[in-house]
Write a protein that holds these residues in place. Structure first.
Motif, PDB file in Angstrom:
ATOM      1  N   TYR A  13      22.462 -25.951  40.289  1.00  0.00           N
ATOM      2  CA  TYR A  13      22.907 -27.340  40.423  1.00  0.00           C
ATOM      3  C   TYR A  13      21.727 -28.238  40.796  1.00  0.00           C
ATOM      4  O   TYR A  13      21.524 -29.297  40.207  1.00  0.00           O
ATOM      5  CB  TYR A  13      24.022 -27.454  41.471  1.00  0.00           C
ATOM      6  CG  TYR A  13      24.429 -28.880  41.742  1.00  0.00           C
ATOM      7  CD1 TYR A  13      25.296 -29.543  40.880  1.00  0.00           C
ATOM      8  CD2 TYR A  13      23.927 -29.578  42.835  1.00  0.00           C
ATOM      9  CE1 TYR A  13      25.660 -30.865  41.100  1.00  0.00           C
ATOM     10  CE2 TYR A  13      24.286 -30.889  43.069  1.00  0.00           C
ATOM     11  CZ  TYR A  13      25.150 -31.529  42.204  1.00  0.00           C
ATOM     12  OH  TYR A  13      25.493 -32.838  42.432  1.00  0.00           O
TER      13      TYR A  13
ATOM     14  N   TYR B  84      20.099 -31.304  38.746  1.00  0.00           N
ATOM     15  CA  TYR B  84      20.045 -32.630  39.357  1.00  0.00           C
ATOM     16  C   TYR B  84      18.621 -33.181  39.313  1.00  0.00           C
ATOM     17  O   TYR B  84      18.401 -34.337  38.941  1.00  0.00           O
ATOM     18  CB  TYR B  84      20.561 -32.542  40.800  1.00  0.00           C
ATOM     19  CG  TYR B  84      20.968 -33.859  41.394  1.00  0.00           C
ATOM     20  CD1 TYR B  84      22.249 -34.359  41.198  1.00  0.00           C
ATOM     21  CD2 TYR B  84      20.078 -34.606  42.171  1.00  0.00           C
ATOM     22  CE1 TYR B  84      22.634 -35.569  41.751  1.00  0.00           C
ATOM     23  CE2 TYR B  84      20.461 -35.813  42.725  1.00  0.00           C
ATOM     24  CZ  TYR B  84      21.740 -36.293  42.515  1.00  0.00           C
ATOM     25  OH  TYR B  84      22.119 -37.489  43.061  1.00  0.00           O
TER      26      TYR B  84
ATOM     27  N   GLN C  21      27.920 -40.031  45.216  1.00  0.00           N
ATOM     28  CA  GLN C  21      26.978 -39.511  46.208  1.00  0.00           C
ATOM     29  C   GLN C  21      27.686 -38.558  47.170  1.00  0.00           C
ATOM     30  O   GLN C  21      27.166 -37.499  47.501  1.00  0.00           O
ATOM     31  CB  GLN C  21      26.318 -40.663  46.980  1.00  0.00           C
ATOM     32  CG  GLN C  21      25.322 -40.204  48.017  1.00  0.00           C
ATOM     33  CD  GLN C  21      24.158 -39.416  47.452  1.00  0.00           C
ATOM     34  OE1 GLN C  21      23.675 -39.722  46.366  1.00  0.00           O
ATOM     35  NE2 GLN C  21      23.712 -38.405  48.159  1.00  0.00           N
TER      36      GLN C  21
ATOM     37  N   HIS D 180      28.309 -35.331  45.379  1.00  0.00           N
ATOM     38  CA  HIS D 180      27.048 -34.587  45.280  1.00  0.00           C
ATOM     39  C   HIS D 180      26.783 -33.833  46.584  1.00  0.00           C
ATOM     40  O   HIS D 180      26.477 -32.637  46.576  1.00  0.00           O
ATOM     41  CB  HIS D 180      25.909 -35.561  44.956  1.00  0.00           C
ATOM     42  CG  HIS D 180      24.536 -34.989  45.119  1.00  0.00           C
ATOM     43  ND1 HIS D 180      24.030 -34.034  44.266  1.00  0.00           N
ATOM     44  CD2 HIS D 180      23.570 -35.249  46.031  1.00  0.00           C
ATOM     45  CE1 HIS D 180      22.795 -33.722  44.650  1.00  0.00           C
ATOM     46  NE2 HIS D 180      22.501 -34.454  45.713  1.00  0.00           N
ATOM     47  N   GLU D 181      26.929 -34.519  47.707  1.00  0.00           N
ATOM     48  CA  GLU D 181      26.708 -33.891  49.010  1.00  0.00           C
ATOM     49  C   GLU D 181      27.705 -32.766  49.257  1.00  0.00           C
ATOM     50  O   GLU D 181      27.346 -31.716  49.803  1.00  0.00           O
ATOM     51  CB  GLU D 181      26.783 -34.947  50.104  1.00  0.00           C
ATOM     52  CG  GLU D 181      25.636 -35.940  50.044  1.00  0.00           C
ATOM     53  CD  GLU D 181      25.843 -37.176  50.894  1.00  0.00           C
ATOM     54  OE1 GLU D 181      26.896 -37.290  51.578  1.00  0.00           O
ATOM     55  OE2 GLU D 181      24.958 -38.051  50.865  1.00  0.00           O
TER      56      GLU D 181
END
Length: 116
Positions: free
Chosen positions: A103, A107, A84, A87-88
């Motif tokens: 992206y 996702y 996570q 991802h951020e």
């Protein structure tokens, strides 16, 4: 036609007596003196494994085995938290708007297809 060759070398970092090492393509192989196994695994697989481990822990009569299964579960949960954060970070550091859009579409597709 000439070719430019860039020599690829490993990186080593010393933290007191502890060593961290990365391959030439920046894969971590030792962290503070501990060898690291790094394999690709999907977020979906990690989530599924955590669910299976939770059931296995509840069903396991042997205390020592429950503790071992719990340790594995915690490692997988930490990996999910790191995914996570990664991802951020990708969202914040995308080099172009087009890269970010690609992206985010990928996702969203993964979520729609049940991969998350």
């Amino acid at each position: 036609m000439s070719f430019l060759f860039q020599q690829m070398t490993a990186s080593f970092y010393h933290w007191g007596e502890k060593l961290s090492a990365f391959t030439s393509d920046n894969r971590l192989v030792m962290s503070f003196g501990f060898p690291i196994a790094s394999v690709p695994i999907t977020v979906k697989e990690l989530q599924d494994f955590v669910c299976v481990l939770e059931q296995a822990i509840d069903d396991e009569p042997n205390c020592k085995q429950r503790i071992a299964l719990g340790s594995i579960k915690h490692i997988f949960q930490a990996s999910l938290k790191q995914a996570q954060k990664d991802h951020e970070r990708i969202i914040e550091e995308a080099p172009t708007g087009a890269d970010l859009e690609e992206y985010m579409l990928s996702y969203a597709r993964a979520i729609k297809e049940g991969a998350l």
